[in-house]
Write an enzyme that holds these catalytic residues in place. Structure first.
Site, PDB file in Angstrom:
ATOM      1  N   THR A 141     -14.645   9.184  -1.019  1.00 49.16           N
ATOM      2  CA  THR A 141     -13.227   9.053  -0.655  1.00 49.16           C
ATOM      3  C   THR A 141     -12.658   7.868  -1.435  1.00 49.16           C
ATOM      4  O   THR A 141     -12.239   8.018  -2.569  1.00 49.16           O
ATOM      5  CB  THR A 141     -13.044   8.886   0.871  1.00 49.16           C
ATOM      6  N   LYS A 150     -21.973   7.883   0.929  1.00 53.52           N
ATOM      7  CA  LYS A 150     -20.616   7.499   0.578  1.00 53.52           C
ATOM      8  C   LYS A 150     -20.111   6.502   1.607  1.00 53.52           C
ATOM      9  O   LYS A 150     -20.505   6.510   2.775  1.00 53.52           O
ATOM     10  CB  LYS A 150     -19.688   8.713   0.490  1.00 53.52           C
ATOM     11  N   THR A 183     -24.333   5.120   8.548  1.00 58.29           N
ATOM     12  CA  THR A 183     -23.331   4.677   7.591  1.00 58.29           C
ATOM     13  C   THR A 183     -22.199   5.673   7.616  1.00 58.29           C
ATOM     14  O   THR A 183     -22.186   6.575   8.437  1.00 58.29           O
ATOM     15  CB  THR A 183     -23.940   4.586   6.185  1.00 58.29           C
ATOM     16  N   GLU A 242     -14.436  -2.001  -0.377  1.00 56.68           N
ATOM     17  CA  GLU A 242     -13.069  -1.883  -0.892  1.00 56.68           C
ATOM     18  C   GLU A 242     -12.542  -3.239  -1.358  1.00 56.68           C
ATOM     19  O   GLU A 242     -12.406  -4.179  -0.564  1.00 56.68           O
ATOM     20  CB  GLU A 242     -12.170  -1.294   0.190  1.00 56.68           C
ATOM     21  N   ASN A 248      -6.077  -0.211   1.568  1.00 54.42           N
ATOM     22  CA  ASN A 248      -5.849   0.342   2.895  1.00 54.42           C
ATOM     23  C   ASN A 248      -4.374   0.448   3.247  1.00 54.42           C
ATOM     24  O   ASN A 248      -3.977   1.277   4.074  1.00 54.42           O
ATOM     25  CB  ASN A 248      -6.613  -0.488   3.930  1.00 54.42           C
ATOM     26  N   SER A 288      -0.539   7.022   2.043  1.00 51.55           N
ATOM     27  CA  SER A 288       0.667   7.287   1.272  1.00 51.55           C
ATOM     28  C   SER A 288       0.352   7.489  -0.204  1.00 51.55           C
ATOM     29  O   SER A 288       1.163   7.983  -0.942  1.00 51.55           O
ATOM     30  CB  SER A 288       1.651   6.138   1.426  1.00 51.55           C
TER      31      SER A 288
END
Length: 409
Positions: A157, A183, A194, A281, A404, A409
């Site tokens: 993702t 992932k 996870t 991230e 995030n 969007s």
């Protein structure tokens, strides 16, 4: 990180397709097909709002005879099918039913996993429409390394790279293989497994034994990593054993022939867990937190996770600031037993604090230079006993906020 070359594991094939859960061009559907008699075990999220695929897998594996002849795994990215009520459960069941018809097995022998946006109902028709293409590709001659690499990409993702790992070992003189993909990049603080991880071996191991091995190694691998302190609704780790290696069947947890296999499984799981952190991230630092001198292993683990989950600690690391005061804060807020007057803190080889005060050898220039490294080790001794624990995490950067903030969007 480069994806490893993963050779074939007997008894399993996999392929990918574009089902259309994402607007942009990418494969977002992965299907594994297993040989008859494949064993399976799983661990799942403890989140109180679990997803439909988590509920499905847990129910099948917990039933009488569950996990003894699993024939398929279906994974979609782009839609979590979580917080979708009965409609989501029906979509999961229909998916398992359609795959079972194709593969000539029972619905209960199909495992499911989903990842993506929470609160969006899975359109199972998108999966059903691709099963003909999937079957054709599974019967093709795509080399195993390409199958594994494509599967690793298909379940991503917000990940920036696919995550895979491979190991070999001996079971009673027979060579067996263990391969896995995972992932996850954000919403990583599983305390179970996870985001998603799928591991396959060609060893012949009973589901009960697989469950014990998975539970043993989850604690020090997937349960010992954190990116942001948030747990997903969809966390799933599944372990499959096809029995295709020819090694004798292992049906008892205490079997000595499992020793080398257990070590190799731990190696694969820890490698995948570390890759999740490295791909956190917006992350720029890979951080190992070790707590020593704790009153118990559980206390050491709680202390280490408090440090690893602290936004103040993580942002200080992002700013390359060895702010050991924030470590003290994260230790003290847990209410775990701590001897303040014997508390010691190290950043790599550099002592920041000792005996509850600033170290007399503290050198700001050396500490600042160390904090510029890509990999940081932080060790804390709380002076209460002999127990220790290690947790892996990453820093918290502006990139995390941007990723995030733009996610839906």
């Amino acid at each position: 990180m480069p994806f490893p070359t993963i050779p074939g594991v007997g008894g399993v094939d996999m392929t990918t397709a574009r089902a259309g859960f994402y607007k942009h061009e990418r494969d977002d559907l992965v299907v594994f097909r297993f040989a008859r008699g494949t064993s399976c075990a799983g661990v799942f999220t403890r989140h109180k709002v679990g997803s439909a695929p988590v509920d499905w897998c847990r129910r099948q594996l917990d039933s009488a005879g569950g996990g003894q002849d699993v024939r398929a795994l279906v994974v979609n990215a782009g839609c979590a099918n979580a917080f979708t009520g009965k409609a989501g459960a029906d979509a999961a069941r229909r998916t398992a039913s359609e795959v079972a018809k194709r593969f000539g097995c029972r619905q209960r022998d199909v495992m499911l996993a989903s990842t993506g946006v929470i609160g969006v109902l899975l359109d199972d028709r998108k999966i059903a429409s691709k099963l003909g293409e999937i079957e054709h590709k599974l019967d093709g001659d795509t080399p195993a390394p390409e199958q594994w690499a494509a599967a690793g990409r298909g379940i991503m993702t917000t990940d920036t790279f696919p995550k895979g790992s491979f190991a070999e070992c001996k079971v009673d003189g027979y060579t067996v293989r263990i391969a896995g993909i995972a992932k996850g990049s954000g919403m990583i603080a599983p305390d179970m497994a996870t985001m998603l991880a799928f591991i396959v071996t060609d060893a012949d191991i009973h589901p009960t034994v697989l469950r014990a091995l998975l539970g043993l190694h989850v604690r020090t691998t997937f349960n010992s990593v954190t990116v942001d302190g948030d747990t997903s609704t969809n966390d799933t780790c599944l372990l499959f054993a096809t029995g295709a290696s020819g090694a004798p069947r292992i049906g008892r947890v205490g079997d000595r022939r499992l020793k080398e296999f257990s070590a190799a499984l731990d190696k694969v799981m820890l490698d995948l867990a570390h890759q999740l952190v490295r791909d956190g991230e917006g992350a720029s630092k890979f951080v190992r937190i070790t707590v020593e001198g704790a009153a118990s292993p559980a206390s050491a683990r709680k202390l280490a996770k408090s440090i690893a989950d602290s936004p103040l600690v993580k942002t200080a690391i992002a700013g390359e600031d060895a702010n050991w005061g924030r470590i003290v804060m994260a230790v003290g807020k847990t209410e775990e037993p701590v001897d303040r007057d014997h508390l010691a803190i190290r950043f790599g080889p550099h002592q920041a604090a000792v005996d509850g005060a600033v170290s007399p050898t503290y050198d700001e220039a050396k500490m600042s230079a160390y904090m510029k490294r890509d990999e940081i080790d932080i060790a804390v001794d709380v002076g209460m006993g002999r127990a220790s624990a290690t947790v892996w995490t990453c820093d918290l950067t502006k990139g995390y906020v941007e990723i995030n903030g733009d996610y839906r969007s």
